[in-house]
Design a protein around this motif. Sequence first.
Motif, PDB file in Angstrom:
ATOM      1  N   GLU A 247       1.329   1.842   3.099  1.00 52.57           N
ATOM      2  CA  GLU A 247       1.035   2.128   1.683  1.00 52.57           C
ATOM      3  C   GLU A 247       2.159   2.935   1.045  1.00 52.57           C
ATOM      4  N   ARG A 248       2.718   3.875   1.798  1.00 55.94           N
ATOM      5  CA  ARG A 248       3.866   4.623   1.271  1.00 55.94           C
ATOM      6  C   ARG A 248       5.038   3.678   1.002  1.00 55.94           C
TER       7      ARG A 248
ATOM      8  N   THR B 106       4.501   1.544  -2.137  1.00 57.02           N
ATOM      9  CA  THR B 106       4.711   2.263  -3.406  1.00 57.02           C
ATOM     10  C   THR B 106       6.162   2.734  -3.557  1.00 57.02           C
ATOM     11  N   GLN B 107       6.968   2.555  -2.512  1.00 55.98           N
ATOM     12  CA  GLN B 107       8.412   2.804  -2.633  1.00 55.98           C
ATOM     13  C   GLN B 107       9.169   1.502  -2.900  1.00 55.98           C
TER      14      GLN B 107
ATOM     15  N   MET C 182       6.483   0.542 -10.896  1.00 53.49           N
ATOM     16  CA  MET C 182       5.481  -0.517 -10.707  1.00 53.49           C
ATOM     17  C   MET C 182       6.118  -1.666  -9.927  1.00 53.49           C
TER      18      MET C 182
ATOM     19  N   PHE D 163       1.259  -2.513  -7.444  1.00 52.92           N
ATOM     20  CA  PHE D 163       1.140  -1.048  -7.416  1.00 52.92           C
ATOM     21  C   PHE D 163       1.694  -0.465  -8.710  1.00 52.92           C
TER      22      PHE D 163
ATOM     23  N   ARG E  16       2.998   3.551 -10.176  1.00 47.81           N
ATOM     24  CA  ARG E  16       3.339   4.897  -9.727  1.00 47.81           C
ATOM     25  C   ARG E  16       3.899   5.613 -10.960  1.00 47.81           C
TER      26      ARG E  16
END
Length: 411
Positions: free
Chosen positions: A109-110, A113-114, A393, A402, A404
């Motif tokens: 998940e990290r 979102t990166q 995004m 995602f 962010r």
Amino acid sequence: MPQIQSFDLLLRNARLRGGQGLQDIAVRQGRIAAIGPALAGTAVVEEDAGGRLVLPGLVDTHIHLDKSCLLCRCRDAGGGLKGAIAAVSGLKRSFTVEDVYQRGARTLERAITQGTMHMRAHVELDPLVGLRSFEAMTRLKRDYAFAVDLSICVFPQEGMTHDPAVELLLIQALAEGADLLGGCPYTDADPSLQMERIFALAVAHDVDLDFHLDFDLDPSWSHLEEICRRTMAAGWQGRVAVGHATKLAAIDDAALARMIVLLAEAGVGVTALPATDLYLNGRDLKHRAPRGVAPLHLLAEGGVTVSVATNNVLNPFTPFGDGSLIRMGNLYANLMHLGPESFGDCLDMVSTGAARLMRIADYGIRVGGWADLIVLDADDEADAFGGIAVPLMGFKHGRKSFARPAATLLR
Ligand SMILES: [Zn+2]
């Protein structure tokens, strides 16, 4: 009167690498249908990139999700590479499918979102952990397919030729959906036999290969030439990669030049894992420790396919990591003395070059390509790469996967 075009997504005001003005990107059925300034048409979803840099989703060619996030269980390996292998080996018997899934999901998940949208997960198989980590990985692959294409590379971290059960586990994993095979000859009792068996399995199952290889700074021996030779003998050019290859940072100029020619001829790709390579190599030299990272930019100049990747996250091999591939590329550039004129080449190592190494079809921002897009909080390439810009995004196959939000000051 021309018909008004309708799209699934219109991403407006995107700044593209090397491009001049702002472009709109139109998506239909997961693929890029049109790129151009102020595109006419309607869309089910319309987003504004606001002049920010838009890149294709990033590609992590080498990560160990199964042993990520273990710091709470073994804080201090203290013994370099051997100590890290021993520390994780001691924990593996207690890994459950659920445990590996939860830790892997946290790291995945990290990474999502990166901005990572393609990933090759290297998964250990041996009698200690059986197929439990592999099973967790197949579930992660399914559950996170909305955001990332996860490719599963199974490999014997702790040797293979000493125990026939290891090869049977690899074969079973291939039958149950593993995408490719890895090897780790330097931990095997018989490295050459391991390479022979792994190549034979790859040919029999028609899969690509990705080896852990030459992971020290001793220039007196290497497995890389044998990998190149076996690659050509098997006709597997373009389908074999090696990770680490840190010996390339320790050999002299003439030997490096020879290896570059051989790697290019054999079509063997090379991945550097700078966070791990820096952390584990050169410890005996204390304050004079060398960088110990393969000089990918020199390899790329010689026609070798190269990538920079994550490897380990928050475990004894590498007690660092937030899943950001731009941070890894930035770290590589920094330690190799590469400035802004090379940032684009380093960005390729986590995007187009990495995609070539993994043989990802239809990668990149072009009409007909998959609409895997990330919007970075930066308005040009140098700013994004030098400043480790965060993605705000992402769109996987044109669907927003995602978001962010940018940081906001509250004066
Ligand atoms: Zn690795």
